[in-house]
Enzyme design. Structure first.
Site, PDB file in Angstrom:
ATOM      1  NE  ARG A  40       0.116  -9.740   3.461  1.00 41.26           N
ATOM      2  CZ  ARG A  40      -1.022 -10.555   2.964  1.00 41.26           C
ATOM      3  NH1 ARG A  40      -1.933 -10.407   3.872  1.00 41.26           N
ATOM      4  NH2 ARG A  40      -0.936 -11.378   2.097  1.00 41.26           N
ATOM      5  CB  SER A  43       6.358  -9.786   0.866  1.00 44.12           C
ATOM      6  OG  SER A  43       5.751 -11.015   0.352  1.00 44.12           O
ATOM      7  CD  GLU A  71       3.966  -7.956   3.533  1.00 39.53           C
ATOM      8  OE1 GLU A  71       4.115  -8.899   4.148  1.00 39.53           O
ATOM      9  OE2 GLU A  71       3.385  -7.624   2.557  1.00 39.53           O
TER      10      GLU A  71
END
Length: 302
Positions: A174, A225, A295
């Protein structure tokens, strides 16, 4: 700022608005105004806009389709540039796909699957733009952008534009080099796909879409998320184990479907979401001695 607005308007670069509410441009439907908001109608227009903005020494921020993004209640100072229509074209040459940073990931994955090309199946339910997907190294179902990006054209914070190879993008979970080491935004990407059986590719796409629909709260405004998975643990499982699913502060609520999603249950502010994020971090640290990292991108005036 009025002089800058007038210059940008006269430059015929695309849509230019004053005090545009960014809640209209984020999937969680939260965010204060941008002093000036631009949607360039081409890459050339984007470059022209950057020149004008830099000449006035004004701060600028680039966003995509507004997923994975939390904008502060006071909005964003300076100019906000949205990569969308006009920067969402793509060109397919065999198994090589060149695509604009403003292109919808879901739309692109659907079109490509129907052409019998494999590589984007994992992205079938990711509601962002290609530019954002490269920036975040978006992924799901065991794959991510690092597996298909050949190179990306990057607009850096100093206004320069350069192509970076997959290796130079320094992808990890990520993350890419664009987030901290060399801050910048992907305005175009070249992807390597593979020819496959159309029926098999479409079937995998549908399976992934069904999984997201059945396990994630897309019936509420949300930003995707919220936390990175603190591997080998999973953020959603930790939140659920801590008994936090359904917990609400103001209009922000931890989804009852998935612990790693915070939804706008109605009238939520960015501060509501930030307070809820802080509460989750504190709870997980106290219960499991695990530090949670966000995130979701958090930007804007403090």
């Amino acid at each position: 700022m009025k002089t800058l607005f007038n210059e940008l308007t006269e430059a015929n670069i695309g849509k230019v608005l004053e005090n545009e509410p960014l809640a209209k441009h984020t999937t969680i439907k939260i965010g204060g105004p941008a002093d000036i908001y631009i949607e360039p109608n081409s890459t050339d227009s984007l470059c022209k806009a950057i020149e004008i903005i830099k000449d006035k020494n004004v701060k600028w921020t680039v966003i995509g389709r507004g997923s994975n993004l939390l904008v502060a209640d006071k909005g964003i100072e300076g100019v906000v540039i949205k990569l969308g229509a006009g920067m969402d074209d793509f060109d397919l040459n065999g198994e090589i796909l060149t695509v604009g940073g403003g292109c919808s990931v879901i739309r692109l994955a659907t079109i490509i699957s129907k052409k019998g090309l494999s590589g984007l199946e994992f992205a079938s339910g990711i509601p962002g733009s290609i530019g954002g997907a490269v920036y975040m190294n978006a992924g799901a179902h065991g794959s991510d952008m690092s597996n298909i990006v050949v190179k990306a054209r990057i607009l850096f914070n100093d206004g320069t534009i350069q192509w970076l190879s997959n290796e130079e993008l320094d992808f990890s979970y990520r993350t890419s080099i664009l987030q901290e080491k060399r801050p910048g935004i992907c305005i175009e990407a070249v992807l390597q796909l593979k020819t496959g059986e159309k029926e098999d590719i479409v079937a995998v796409m549908q399976k992934n879409k069904d999984y997201r629909r059945d396990t994630q709260p897309w019936n509420y405004p949300c930003a995707g998320s919220i936390f990175r998975n603190p591997l080998p643990n999973y953020a959603g499982q930790l939140v659920e184990a801590a008994g936090l699913k359904g917990y609400q502060l103001g209009g922000a609520k931890i989804s009852e479907m998935h612990g790693n999603f915070i939804v706008n249950a109605g009238g939520a502010t960015a501060q509501d979401v930030l307070d809820l994020i802080a509460f989750v971090k504190k709870t997980i640290l106290e219960k499991y001695d695990i530090r949670m990292e966000t995130e979701v991108e958090i930007i804007g005036r403090n």
